[in-house]
Write an enzyme that holds these catalytic residues in place. Structure first.
Site: not given
Ligand code: L34
Length: 296
Positions: A53, A97, A120
């Site tokens: 982020k 988060q 959020d």
């Molecule tokens: N307060 N908590 C708050 N806000 C959120 O919006 C989240 N979330 C979820 C968990 N807790 C939170 C996220 O940000 C899940 N989440 C999230 C954000 C980004 C990605 C996955 C979940 C992401 O970028 N995933 C990548 C891979 C990342 C890696 O390799 O670790 C993808 O391509 O799916």
């Protein structure tokens, strides 16, 4: 033919759009939007997501600050930080988060956030406004999915949409957006969850199937209709001796066997995850405009 929905590239395109808007805002004499992320403890996923982020903010010219607390933080300390961020006019939006340690009630923390800074979209005021179709901050993951559907020209009107999972951050708001009275929306929505007796009976009728349950490989080929659109929200880290760091992300969908049946499918990683992050940036930009009395 199956088309893979490329969330990574779509997110990149949207970041470029946000970057332009932020530049225009600065050129008009306003300061850069400012996002604060509060992270508690050392959850590996949270660390990675918050780092992504902050990186994405940097790419778009959005200022970001990460505030860390040890996992022993008390509820009072966290509420005091939320109150400080609510009052700080240099902060346009902030997130706490999730997950939080078990001794802290996440609902209580979320309810303390000023809804105007709740980028959020988790505060009951924003959740309620979304249900009513009023302007609000949309919860990032469902908003990102809707954006993917619309950018890929996937129509939802009159479709059977099946959502797996009823979480506050994905399942519920997803169902709500899909049935709203505008496009993308206007779908007939079924929500399945842990108390649904025969989930496959529902999923097999889905034109659009969205899975957000966090069980790797749950959605099998025989649960999916030919030509369906499948959106995989699951990101569970599983051990993988062949991976450089000993683990990899797995979605809820048995991708290899399900993909050949689909018209469109999102991969994990590179599908919904990157879109969650751009939705947060979009909300932050919107918060900054409102906070700074900016009309573009
Ligand atoms: N307060 N908590 C708050 N806000 C959120 O919006 C989240 N979330 C979820 C968990 N807790 C939170 C996220 O940000 C899940 N989440 C999230 C954000 C980004 C990605 C996955 C979940 C992401 O970028 N995933 C990548 C891979 C990342 C890696 O390799 O670790 C993808 O391509 O799916």
């Amino acid at each position: 033919m199956t088309e893979i929905i490329d969330g990574k590239t779509t997110a990149k395109t949207i970041r470029a759009e946000i970057r332009e808007e932020v530049a225009a805002m600065k050129a008009a004499g306003f300061r850069a939007p400012h996002l604060v992320a509060v992270i508690v403890g050392h959850d590996g996923g949270s660390e990675a997501y918050v780092a992504s982020k902050a990186r994405a903010c940097g790419e778009c010219g959005i200022d970001s600050t990460v505030i860390r607390f040890d996992e022993t933080v008390t509820k009072e300390e966290l509420l005091a930080e939320v109150a400080r961020l609510n009052a700080d006019s240099s902060v346009d939006g902030f997130i706490v988060q999730l997950p939080l340690p078990a001794h802290i009630d996440a609902d209580e923390i979320i309810e303390a956030i000023d809804p105007r800074k709740d980028v959020d979209g988790f505060h009951p005021v924003n959740v309620g406004k979304m249900q009513l179709g009023l302007p609000c901050f949309l919860s990032a993951t469902p908003a990102g999915i809707v954006e993917l559907l619309s950018r890929y020209g996937i129509k939802t009107r009159g479709k059977n949409c099946v959502v797996l999972g009823r979480s506050n951050i994905v399942g519920r708001p997803m169902a709500s957006l899909l049935m709203r009275k505008e496009e993308p929306g206007n779908a007939t929505v079924t929500v399945c969850h842990s108390a649904t007796p025969d989930i496959a009976d529902h999923t097999r009728r889905a034109d659009i199937l969205i899975s957000a349950i966090g069980i790797p490989g749950f959605v099998k080929a025989d649960m999916v209709k030919d030509g369906a659109v499948v959106i995989d929200v699951g990101t569970t880290r599983v051990p993988d001796p062949l991976a450089p760091n000993g683990s990899r992300l797995r979605g809820d969908v048995d991708f290899e066997n399900v993909a050949p049946k689909c018209s469109y499918i999102t991969p994990v990683p590179g599908g919904v995850g990157p879109m969650t992050i751009v939705s947060l940036l979009q909300n932050t930009l919107k918060a900054a405009k409102a906070n700074q009395g900016h009309r573009l």
